[in-house]
Write a protein that holds these residues in place. Structure first.
Motif, mmCIF file in Angstrom:
data_model
loop_
_atom_site.group_PDB
_atom_site.id
_atom_site.type_symbol
_atom_site.label_atom_id
_atom_site.label_comp_id
_atom_site.label_asym_id
_atom_site.label_seq_id
_atom_site.Cartn_x
_atom_site.Cartn_y
_atom_site.Cartn_z
ATOM 1 N N ALA A 1 0.827 -1.209 0.000
ATOM 2 C CA ALA A 1 0.000 0.000 0.000
ATOM 3 C C ALA A 1 0.864 1.263 0.000
ATOM 4 O O ALA A 1 0.515 2.270 -0.642
ATOM 5 N N MET A 2 1.989 1.219 0.697
ATOM 6 C CA MET A 2 2.900 2.366 0.723
ATOM 7 C C MET A 2 3.499 2.616 -0.668
ATOM 8 O O MET A 2 3.763 3.762 -1.046
ATOM 9 N N GLY A 3 3.715 1.536 -1.435
ATOM 10 C CA GLY A 3 4.197 1.691 -2.806
ATOM 11 C C GLY A 3 3.179 2.420 -3.673
ATOM 12 O O GLY A 3 3.533 3.312 -4.464
ATOM 13 N N ILE B 1 0.812 -14.333 -1.109
ATOM 14 C CA ILE B 1 0.890 -13.122 -0.285
ATOM 15 C C ILE B 1 2.126 -12.291 -0.615
ATOM 16 O O ILE B 1 2.057 -11.056 -0.686
ATOM 17 N N ILE B 2 3.264 -12.942 -0.854
ATOM 18 C CA ILE B 2 4.487 -12.182 -1.116
ATOM 19 C C ILE B 2 4.469 -11.577 -2.521
ATOM 20 O O ILE B 2 4.658 -10.373 -2.692
ATOM 21 N N ILE C 1 3.499 -7.198 -6.511
ATOM 22 C CA ILE C 1 3.083 -6.750 -7.838
ATOM 23 C C ILE C 1 2.679 -5.273 -7.874
ATOM 24 O O ILE C 1 3.164 -4.522 -8.728
ATOM 25 N N PRO C 2 1.778 -4.811 -6.946
ATOM 26 C CA PRO C 2 1.456 -3.375 -6.979
ATOM 27 C C PRO C 2 2.666 -2.476 -6.738
ATOM 28 O O PRO C 2 2.744 -1.376 -7.284
ATOM 29 N N TYR D 1 6.366 1.400 -8.991
ATOM 30 C CA TYR D 1 7.717 1.920 -9.227
ATOM 31 C C TYR D 1 8.071 1.986 -10.710
ATOM 32 O O TYR D 1 8.907 2.800 -11.112
ATOM 33 N N THR D 2 7.426 1.184 -11.528
ATOM 34 C CA THR D 2 7.608 1.296 -12.979
ATOM 35 C C THR D 2 7.098 2.647 -13.469
ATOM 36 O O THR D 2 7.783 3.359 -14.228
#
Length: 314
Positions: free
Chosen positions: A117-119, A206-207, A212-213, A218-219
């Motif tokens: 979520a921070m990403g 989970i990992i 993925i998000p 970051y992309t």
């Protein structure tokens, strides 16, 4: 140790190998790291709560991340430290073992969801700055945190239940400093291949699912930063994401080594080192990663210290 018992009702933790002198050195090292971890993350929580300049989604999530870091390390490290002081193996009951494993996995899952979520938060801040306050409003942030906590504790119910439905009749000695699932599976005399495969798939879900998000975010972030014409603008935009990106690399790298492996019954030394990374090293680094190069946080910290000094002086 077990002879003809049907299943273990108590386990013994081997902890760390070595002499008493080596155990004393390990105790001093881990006690120092644990103390700094708790104090550093507590400091982040307090400053985020009291300083109005840090009342933003990024710092709101950082405060909750610090809470999770304190809890994760406190699930196992105090018991590990106590074990280093004991002359013999450390005993832990079956209910205590299951509770430790459940809390460890649940808190870790909640943390991964929160990091994801921070990403997304960083993506909105860099790529859609004009809509940032609308998208990442207080209502959204509170729900994100609630979902991360609830999901983490619900998601790990079945894996822990399935683990302790096995019959532990080979031994009751765990070659670890905590109730490690891989070591528990080694002690089972049931055919646990199917259970291990399901646990592997759930770990991947989970990992990788929370990663993925972060990768997508970051992309877009990197693409947006590269389009900024000025070097100072690019530097400023990247500085808002650098600490989170560093934490993602360390945190996810460790988790991938520890959990995403088809054979859960990995070598004891491998599991021990990887667990130390998750429980000791990463929580210890968290305060430094998120604060050392954060000018706003450093300024808030100085102001809080000045206020404390004046209150004490007065």
């Amino acid at each position: 140790m077990l002879k003809n018992y049907s299943s273990a009702v108590e386990f013994y933790l081997l902890g760390f190998h070595g002499s008493k002198e080596q155990h004393n050195i390990l105790f001093a090292t881990f006690f120092f790291l644990y103390s700094v971890t708790v104090m550093g993350n507590m400091l982040i929580i307090v400053i985020v709560c009291v300083d109005k300049r840090l009342q933003s989604p990024m710092y709101f999530f950082l405060g909750h991340l610090s809470v999770l870091e304190i809890l994760i390390t406190s699930v196992a490290v105090p018991l590990m430290l106590w074990g280093l002081l004991l002359p013999e193996m450390q005993a832990i009951s079956l209910p205590a073992c299951s509770a430790q494993l459940y809390l460890y996995l649940s808190l870790g899952t909640s943390e991964l969801v929160l990091i994801g979520a921070m990403g997304v938060d960083r993506y909105v801040a860099v790529c859609n700055p004009l809509r940032y306050n609308i998208v990442m409003n207080s209502h959204t942030c509170i729900w994100v945190v609630i979902v991360s906590w609830v999901f983490g504790f619900l998601f790990q119910i079945w894996p822990v239940y399935a683990t302790f439905q096995l019959t532990f009749c080979k031994s009751n000695v765990l070659d670890h400093f905590l109730c490690d699932r891989g070591q528990l599976l080694k002690l089972s005399c049931d055919d646990s291949l199917f259970t291990e495969f399901i646990l592997f798939l759930m770990a991947v879900f989970i990992i990788v699912g929370s990663l993925i998000p972060t990768i997508i975010s970051y992309t877009y972030i990197i693409s947006t930063i590269l389009k900024i014409p000025s070097a100072s603008g690019r530097r400023k935009a990247f500085s808002t994401c650098a600490s989170h990106f560093t934490f993602v690399v360390i945190g996810y790298g460790t988790c991938l080594f520890l959990y995403v492996k088809p054979k859960q019954t990995q070598a004891a030394e491998y599991n021990r080192v990887a667990s130390l990374m998750v429980l000791v090293v990463t929580p210890f680094l968290n305060p430094f990663i998120f604060t050392l190069r954060n000018d706003k946080f450093i300024e808030a910290f100085r102001d809080v210290m000045k206020r404390c000094y004046h209150l004490h002086k007065g």
